[in-house]
Design an enzyme around this catalytic site. Structure first.
Site: not given
Ligand code: NDP
Length: 455
Positions: A142, A145-146
């Protein structure tokens, strides 16, 4: 905790991601006394995909962001605060062919008037050797997200995949990386025209056509990837510190296969935007029926819709047996407390559970009991799942064993000496001898049996 008033549950929620906990929260506040089956190993870990991400910066209400596992701890606590009962196990089978519906989980049969299916989807992996070693140490499923992780700043990064997700993530990552490589296994993108144009117009993105990832390089963090061409012959080696998978998701719909209509990729089919499935009383929420948006906030919203729809359906059919509350205002929510790191001053030789290298040294040399040592890190979602399980084991053993938690960020030297490269790692010692070591979340019963064998 509120006990069920009926042998047949009003509502069972299957799944413990944002969709499942939101559905349970709404159902609990509607006095439906829901039972939520968290899942354990099937389709990822309890808490869902956010448990394996770091900072969530786009969930409203957390202006400075929040760690994915912490957000899930909060959702869980909120659902439990209002009376959601949890079964921390996988559902082994689900029979929707007669009413009430029947489920097998945790060695028992559960019957339910209605079910919310919120089992999510698991991000696909390449299954290349070394993937587990670098997972969360350079490899992520992701980018959204990261991507902002400090280790990726101004480094070369890569995305694998040729769909809309891969293109979107490649563009997104140009905010953080010095350059982004897009690795596409064919000679064309599957993505929409607009998305493909955006990628090709971006000078920071280099597309590698007809390429597959063959090998990873690096020690404790990803340092390079080796590519092969369409015929499997060696091609480039790219010096990337981050590799993001965008190769599609597989919905966790094995339990309802043959019972509910699924699309060709296995997603549950519902009317667009509606939680009702083809079977009355069965509702879906979250990624299991959504291959397009797949965000924590959209999953939570659909969990709310599913709970309201289930409540309406139960009420309409006069099936709901609601509970009454003695206290209109429930007790404050309980959140997991971090383990206290002890020093010479506050070390307790009898404590069941304490943290830090001082406690480890003392107990390692002095304790005659079995000693569990768990290596964790603050953003490690599986650690959040595993630690309460281990605390239960220690409580059940009633002082016959002890445990020390070592935070990798605070005691990196100790972890390095112990040869620990990932979290959670659990070691079992007796009389200074290492008896067993586990990597990743384990069944509570397996750890308990191993400890009991040393008592
Ligand atoms: P897709 O299934 O559309 O694409 C997956 C991509 O991964 C394909 O290019 C596929 O290659 C590639 N792939 C699959 N397995 C491998 C493998 N083992 N090795 C290398 N490559 C592999 O998934 P997405 O997540 O991109 O999109 C899902 C849905 O969500 C789509 O409908 C999409 O349109 C939508 N979406 C829309 C967005 C938007 O409009 N902003 C953003 C993100 C998603 P191949 O093409 O060769 O099969």
């Amino acid at each position: 905790m509120v006990q069920s008033a009926a042998a047949v549950e009003n509502l069972v929620v299957i799944g413990s991601g944002p969709a499942g906990y939101t559905a349970a929260l709404y159902a609990a506040r509607a006095n439906l006394n829901p039972l939520l089956i968290t899942g354990f190993q099937d389709g990822g870990i309890p808490g869902g995909q956010l448990m394996t991400t770091t900072h969530v910066e786009n969930f409203p209400g957390f202006p400075d962001g929040i760690l994915g596992p912490e957000l899930m701890d909060r959702m869980k606590s909120q659902a439990v605060r209002w009376g959601t009962r949890l079964v921390e196990a996988d559902v082994d089978s689900l029979d929707l062919s007669s009413r009430p519906f029947q489920l097998q989980a945790d060695g028992r049969t559960i019957t339910a008037q209605s079910v919310i299916f919120a089992t999510g989807a698991s991000a696909n992996r390449l299954q290349v050797d070394g993937e587990d070693t670098f997972w969360s140490h350079g490899i992520s499923a992701c980018a959204i997200c990261d991507g902002a992780t400090p280790q990726f700043r101004n480094e070369q990064l890569a995305v694998v995949g040729g769909g809309d997700s891969a293109c979107e993530e490649a563009v997104y990552l140009t905010k953080y990386g010095s350059k982004v490589h897009l690795i596409v296994r064919k000679d064309r993108l599957r993505a929409s025209r607009a998305m493909a144009d955006r990628v090709q117009a971006n000078p920071q993105i280099e597309v590698h056509w007809n390429r597959q990832v063959k090998r990873f390089g690096g020690s404790d963090w990803l340092a390079s990837i080796e590519l092969v061409d369409g015929d499997g012959r060696p091609a480039e080696t790219l010096p990337v510190r981050g590799l993001f998978y965008a190769i599609g998701h597989t919905p966790n719909t094995g339990l309802v296969k043959g019972q509910l209509p699924l699309d060709e990729k296995g997603y549950l089919i519902t009317e667009p935007g509606q939680p009702a499935t083809a079977i009355e009383g069965v509702f879906s929420a979250g990624d299991v029926a959504d291959q397009q948006w797949r965000q924590a906030i959209t999953a939570a919203a659909s969990g709310c819709q599913a709970a309201l729809a289930a409540e309406r359906w139960l009420t309409h059919h006069d099936l709901a047996i609601t509970i009454t509350r003695d206290n209109v205002e429930p007790e404050a929510a309980e959140l997991p407390q971090p383990t206290t790191t002890v020093t010479e001053q506050d070390f307790d030789s009898d404590a069941l559970w304490q943290g830090g290298s001082y406690a480890l040294r003392r107990l390692y040399h002095e304790s005659t009991k079995p000693l569990l040592v768990i290596y964790t890190s603050p953003s490690c979602g599986p650690c959040h799942v595993f630690k309460p399980q281990l605390k239960r084991v220690l409580t059940e053993l009633d002082g016959a064993a002890q445990m020390v938690e070592i935070n990798l960020e605070e005691d990196a030297d100790i972890a390095a000496q112990a040869g620990v490269t990932g979290t959670p790692t659990l070691q079992l010692f007796k009389g200074k001898a290492l008896k067993q070591q586990w990597r990743g979340v384990q069944q509570r019963s397996a750890v308990k049996a191993a400890v009991e064998a040393q008592i």
